[in-house]
Write an enzyme that holds these catalytic residues in place. Structure first.
Site, short mmCIF file in Angstrom:
data_model
loop_
_atom_site.label_atom_id
_atom_site.label_comp_id
_atom_site.label_asym_id
_atom_site.label_seq_id
_atom_site.Cartn_x
_atom_site.Cartn_y
_atom_site.Cartn_z
CG ASP A 234 -1.92 1.00 1.34
OD1 ASP A 234 -2.83 0.96 0.50
OD2 ASP A 234 -1.87 1.87 2.24
CD GLU A 258 -2.47 2.52 -3.25
OE1 GLU A 258 -3.63 2.93 -3.38
OE2 GLU A 258 -1.86 2.57 -2.15
#
Ligand SMILES: *[C@@H]1O[C@H](CO)[C@@H](O)[C@H](O)[C@H]1NC(C)=O
Ligand SMILES: *[C@@H]1O[C@H](CO)[C@@H](O)[C@H](O)[C@H]1NC(C)=O
Ligand SMILES: *[C@@H]1O[C@H](CO)[C@@H](O)[C@H](O)[C@H]1NC(C)=O
Ligand SMILES: *[C@@H]1O[C@H](CO)[C@@H](O)[C@H](O)[C@H]1NC(C)=O
Ligand SMILES: *[C@@H]1O[C@H](CO)[C@@H](O)[C@H](O)[C@H]1NC(C)=O
Ligand SMILES: *[C@@H]1O[C@H](CO)[C@@H](O)[C@H](O)[C@H]1NC(C)=O
Ligand SMILES: *[C@@H]1O[C@H](CO)[C@@H](O)[C@H](O)[C@H]1NC(C)=O
Ligand SMILES: *[C@@H]1O[C@H](CO)[C@@H](O)[C@H](O)[C@H]1NC(C)=O
Ligand SMILES: *[C@@H]1O[C@H](CO)[C@@H](O)[C@H](O)[C@H]1NC(C)=O
Ligand SMILES: *[C@@H]1O[C@H](CO)[C@@H](O)[C@H](O)[C@H]1NC(C)=O
Ligand SMILES: *[C@@H]1O[C@H](CO)[C@@H](O)[C@H](O)[C@H]1NC(C)=O
Ligand SMILES: *[C@@H]1O[C@H](CO)[C@@H](O)[C@H](O)[C@H]1NC(C)=O
Length: 562
Positions: A234, A258
């Site tokens: 993330d 990400e």
């Protein structure tokens, strides 16, 4: 269902997994197809089906046992990997943004999120996947932990009970509080905080070597404790770039980050430290092309993909290729035309990257932005009957697997684009696949022209659209001209490639790696419905039959063959 399939899967997994588990590399993952679940919203272990109002932003009850209980459903669509929500302990209770049901508000990374199950449950999920030869991808967050401010008056910086934030337990492990205000200032992006005063995401000080060592050993232990095969990472752009290479090597498995932006060169710079990225630049181009069927310019997709292929480390072979996820609106929140939706969903499966399907796409879910796009899947009843998109996904997974088994160079040959005169069509070649997409909608007649100079297939060669099992034939000069009514996508493969396993639009024998549809019904919705992609009854590879189908198709569905 599919007992013979299961028998093969178990036999294979006994050989592959019972002796030693070998860490899965990026290259191993390129052969995979990933189903992404929001753990809280996928399934309950006890099979119950409680109400789940997404706007309440509360835990709805989904858990790891629930995922274990629905692996047949996932595997039946042809997926051989899952990506689950972050597994670590999150803040408890309700905030102004609801509860931490999504898993992204970690508080103690050395403990699991009890709402999702026990340590044994997570281990059992991992082994249940491995027994089927499937991979487990876990979502991890390094950038921040979350705490609710202890003083709600306007005290600045805010105060927190650091003892809750484990394993750090003190303010010295975090950057001083400031919220990101300037996205063009990379230091600001990395060292200031995400979130806001109500739900601040306390930015971990990844410049502090003690903190860094803690994160590296944490990820190493996590992967080893739960036998994890890959990590989705993330908020990668919020941590300094040179943190990532050692993080990835400590993880020892495939890492996909990400980097939530459409700027190819910016995203490319993160493909050095981690194995790869979720391909956001391409996502934005694809979303724009299909979200606005009247004006979307499909040529932009070709432009962006070509740039990404050139600029990313390893090209786009290791990227996560997706069109929906927990942070973006589902296509059906704005588009109801099912032909457009089918074209959109086709994208991740026919290009270079590793396909990822966000749970619920196959059921036609329509949630818009977070939190609406995190619907409970159990409310669909996990039905596989009369689900055209589910059948579509099965066919796409089968086509990809078939392409890989026919010619493993499929995985290392870049997708290329064959220029079309219209901005509402796109022709993508990735041998042996040729995919024809259009955003023209269900009342359009799309035309694709593949000139003989493209040199894709032989003159007179027969190609099968694996989405319908209908055929088209290359012209005697080696060109191809396809017109399709109803604005449906086409995924073409030479009959020879289908024949290599004979399990798909083919002879009817069930292969070990190709999943077939439950009934094939309604798969060619909008077409003539004369055949079924996932179905077991095929054409038996006989040329005479293929040509008859060709003629029939030409008359009935308006597909013209030149
Ligand atoms: C099923 O599990 C949920 C979540 O743990 C729980 O709230 C519910 O009471 C259980 N239902 C049954 C019928 O056991
Ligand atoms: C985990 O799997 C083992 C072996 O299949 C089983 O005995 C055990 O009951 C499972 N644990 C849970 C919590 O379901
Ligand atoms: C909260 O901050 C206010 C203003 O600085 C202070 O008066 C109050 O004592 C603080 N309360 C707590 C619980 O820290
Ligand atoms: C670095 O982090 C450790 C705890 O993880 C802390 O004890 C130490 O004070 C920090 N160093 C600095 C310079 O902030
Ligand atoms: C960039 O952001 C950092 C952290 O907020 C700040 O200290 C620095 O002054 C900023 N630089 C510029 C040029 O604005
Ligand atoms: C894209 O990213 C690159 C590299 O970080 C940067 O130089 C460029 O200015 C960015 N382009 C835009 C339009 O933001
Ligand atoms: C479509 O996009 C391509 C590539 O970016 C561009 O060259 C072309 O001008 C665009 N066409 C229209 C009509 O917007
Ligand atoms: C085409 O899609 C629209 C929704 O956008 C729908 O109302 C219509 O029934 C569809 N037509 C056909 C032929 O599928
Ligand atoms: C496999 O694919 C590569 C790359 O497209 C091609 O060069 C090769 O001829 C193919 N092999 C077969 C047997 O089709
Ligand atoms: C599409 O093709 C059909 C059959 O050839 C024709 O009847 C129809 O008018 C065409 N539609 C459009 C929008 O061109
Ligand atoms: C392709 O088919 C045409 C018409 O049947 C035939 O004349 C021609 O010889 C064929 N070409 C090849 C290369 O087989
Ligand atoms: C599949 O291909 C092989 C070799 O090209 C051929 O001998 C065989 O007859 C084909 N099988 C079918 C069912 O078409």
């Amino acid at each position: 269902m599919k007992n013979s399939w299961r028998a093969v899967a178990v036999a294979v997994s006994t050989v592959l997994f019972s002796v030693t588990v070998i860490a899965a590399s990026a290259e191993d993952w390129t052969k995979r197809s990933i189903y992404q679940v929001v753990t809280d919203r996928f399934a309950l272990g006890n099979g119950s089906s409680p109400r789940c109002a997404t706007n309440e932003r509360k835990y709805c009850g989904g858990n790891w046992q629930g995922i274990i209980s629905k692996l047949d459903y996932i595997q039946g669509m042809g997926f051989d990997a899952i990506w689950i929500s972050p597994v670590v302990e999150n803040i408890e209770g309700t905030t102004i943004g609801g509860e931490a049901y999504h898993g992204y508000w970690a508080q103690n990374i050395n403990s699991l999120n009890a709402n999702f199950g026990s340590d044994e449950d997570l281990k059992n999920l991992s082994s249940a996947l491995h027994e089927r030869g499937m991979y487990l991808m876990v979502d991890v967050v390094v950038n921040h932990l979350v705490a609710v401010p202890t003083n709600t008056s306007s005290v600045w910086p805010e105060t927190f009970d650091y003892s809750l934030l484990q394993p750090f337990g003190g303010s010295h492990s975090f950057h001083p509080q400031c919220f990101i205000s300037d996205y063009s200032n990379q230091t600001d992006v990395e060292q200031c905080w995400l979130g806001d005063a109500s739900i601040p995401l306390l930015d971990i000080d990844t410049e502090n070597s003690t903190v860094v060592d803690t994160m590296y050993s944490w990820v190493k232990n996590l992967v080893s404790n739960y036998d994890i095969d890959g990590l989705r990472v993330d908020t990668v752009k919020h941590v300094r770039q040179d943190f990532w290479p050692d993080f990835a090597s400590n993880a020892g498995v495939y890492t996909v980050g990400e980097v939530f932006t459409g700027n190819v060169s910016y995203v490319a710079s993160y493909t050095e430290g981690l194995d790869s990225v979720l391909d956001y630049p391409t996502y934005f181009a694809v979303y724009d092309a299909f979200n606005n069927p009247t004006f979307g310019n499909m040529t932009v997709i070709a432009d962006v993909v070509t740039q990404a292929q050139d600029q990313y480390n390893h090209g786009t072979f290791y990227v996560g290729s997706f069109v929906e996820n927990q942070d973006n609106p589902r296509i059906q929140s704005t588009v109801s035309d099912q032909s457009v939706v089918k074209n959109f969903i086709t994208w991740p499966f026919i290009n270079d990257g590793i396909p990822i399907l966000y749970y619920g796409q196959e059921q036609g879910y329509q949630g818009a932005n977070d939190p609406a796009n995190r619907e409970a899947l159990w409310l669909s009843g996990f039905s596989t009957e009369d689900k055209p998109l589910l059948t579509h996904v099965q066919a796409l997974n089968s086509a990809r697997k078939q392409a890989i088994s026919y010619n493993s160079s499929f995985l290392t040959t870049k997708a290329s684009f064959i220029s079309q005169s219209s901005i509402s069509t796109l022709a993508i070649s990735k041998p042996p696949l040729l995919t024809l997409l259009t955003n023209g909608g269900n009342s359009s007649n799309a035309t694709w022209i593949i000139p003989s100079t493209a040199g894709l297939y032989s003159p007179n060669e027969t190609l099968v659209d694996v989405l319908t099992c209908d055929s088209v034939m290359m012209a005697s000069d080696g060109s191809l001209n396809v017109v399709a009514t109803n604005g449906l996508p086409k995924v073409l493969m030479p009959t020879e490639a289908l024949n290599s396993s004979g399990s798909f639009c083919g002879s009817g024998s069930q292969g070990s790696s190709v999943s077939v549809g439950p009934n094939g019904s309604s798969a060619s919705a909008g077409s003539n419905g004369s055949s079924s992609p996932g179905g077991l009854k095929g054409l038996n590879g006989e040329i005479v039959v293929v040509i008859m189908s060709l003629v029939f198709t030409g008359i009935v569905s308006g597909m013209l063959i030149v």
